[in-house]
Design a protein around this motif. Structure first.
Motif, PDB file in Angstrom:
ATOM      1  N   LEU A  95      21.604  -7.675 -72.348  1.00  0.00           N
ATOM      2  CA  LEU A  95      20.870  -7.329 -73.566  1.00  0.00           C
ATOM      3  C   LEU A  95      21.544  -7.785 -74.851  1.00  0.00           C
ATOM      4  O   LEU A  95      20.967  -7.633 -75.925  1.00  0.00           O
ATOM      5  N   ASP A  96      22.737  -8.335 -74.768  1.00  0.00           N
ATOM      6  CA  ASP A  96      23.389  -8.861 -75.971  1.00  0.00           C
ATOM      7  C   ASP A  96      22.839 -10.228 -76.368  1.00  0.00           C
ATOM      8  O   ASP A  96      23.153 -10.729 -77.452  1.00  0.00           O
ATOM      9  N   TYR A  97      22.031 -10.818 -75.502  1.00  0.00           N
ATOM     10  CA  TYR A  97      21.528 -12.167 -75.762  1.00  0.00           C
ATOM     11  C   TYR A  97      20.124 -12.121 -76.368  1.00  0.00           C
ATOM     12  O   TYR A  97      19.335 -11.225 -76.080  1.00  0.00           O
ATOM     13  N   ASP A  98      19.829 -13.132 -77.173  1.00  0.00           N
ATOM     14  CA  ASP A  98      18.480 -13.294 -77.712  1.00  0.00           C
ATOM     15  C   ASP A  98      17.584 -14.056 -76.734  1.00  0.00           C
ATOM     16  O   ASP A  98      16.365 -13.932 -76.787  1.00  0.00           O
ATOM     17  N   TRP A  99      18.209 -14.845 -75.871  1.00  0.00           N
ATOM     18  CA  TRP A  99      17.457 -15.579 -74.837  1.00  0.00           C
ATOM     19  C   TRP A  99      18.414 -15.946 -73.724  1.00  0.00           C
ATOM     20  O   TRP A  99      19.520 -16.406 -73.961  1.00  0.00           O
ATOM     21  N   VAL A 100      17.965 -15.744 -72.488  1.00  0.00           N
ATOM     22  CA  VAL A 100      18.710 -16.235 -71.331  1.00  0.00           C
ATOM     23  C   VAL A 100      17.706 -16.588 -70.240  1.00  0.00           C
ATOM     24  O   VAL A 100      16.768 -15.845 -69.967  1.00  0.00           O
TER      25      VAL A 100
END
Length: 241
Positions: A95-100
């Protein structure tokens, strides 16, 4: 639903026909009643018929502002993807990413296939409020990740990081999930190219078989074949007695 953390909710968006078809399932109706699943209709002025229309749908500001509100993260999974129940981690770890999403290149600084992808809604909205995708241009995942990768203060997983999220074209022993392509028809050699790799996936993530076009004749014996197998297995016991 059984694989993701319990506080995740699900939305199914489809036509009148597809929503009615899904709603025939007693287990689906139970999840709807429990508030775990929402069945929704795609507006009549929108379409998901083909890649271009899907790209228009997923770059529409209305989708993120109205349909998904107040959600902050969107997990997209198409019919050729699967989350693996045997994975030791959880989706919340990303959840720390904006896109994966599955990396197109291991050297990528950002980006990843949208077929199985985690997206931050607020960051996508920031892009869509200032830019509009031109029709018949880049696919939605390419278009969005290119802009998210240059958005100030955004964080998109690089090729090495996203390798652990989704297996698609580059091998990783135990990804969170898998995505193929073409509804299970496009199997990249780097993932599916040897019996050893396929057997590893089938053992680690057996539910992935549900997404593949498999020849059941080679998996399940026919009645005639089964009779021959039983005859072969039983006959020695009969003769020895």
């Amino acid at each position: 639903m059984s694989t993701l953390p319990p506080d995740w909710r699900f939305k199914f968006m489809g036509s009148d026909t597809s929503v009615a078809h899904v709603n025939k399932s007693a287990s689906v109706r139970q999840q709807v009643k429990a508030g775990k699943l929402d069945l929704m209709y795609i507006p009549s002025n929108m379409s998901t018929a083909g890649q271009e229309m899907i790209s228009r749908f997923l770059t529409n500001q209305w989708l993120y502002e109205t349909v998904l509100a107040p959600a902050e993260w969107l997990l997209m999974y198409q019919t050729d993807s699967m989350m693996c129940g045997n994975h030791k981690g959880t989706l919340d770890e990303w959840l720390d990413y904006d896109w994966v999403g599955a990396p197109w290149y291991l050297e990528s600084r950002y980006g990843g296939n949208g077929g199985l992808s985690l997206r931050r809604v607020s960051s996508i909205l920031e892009v869509l409020r200032h830019q509009q995708r031109a029709n018949n241009s880049d696919p939605e995942d390419v278009w969005l990740t290119e802009r998210l990768g240059h958005l100030p203060n955004s964080r998109t997983a690089n090729g090495t990081e996203s390798l652990m999220f989704s297996g698609e074209a580059h091998w990783y022993d135990y990804p969170l999930g898998y995505h193929t392509g073409g509804s299970g028809e496009w199997l990249v050699g780097g993932i599916w190219g040897t019996p050893e790799k396929r057997n590893h996936i089938y053992k680690y993530c057996p539910e992935m078989k549900l997404t593949l076009k498999m020849d059941t004749k080679n998996v399940y014996p026919t009645a005639t074949q089964l009779n021959r197998i039983l005859a072969f297995e039983v006959a020695p016991w009969i003769s020895s007695s």
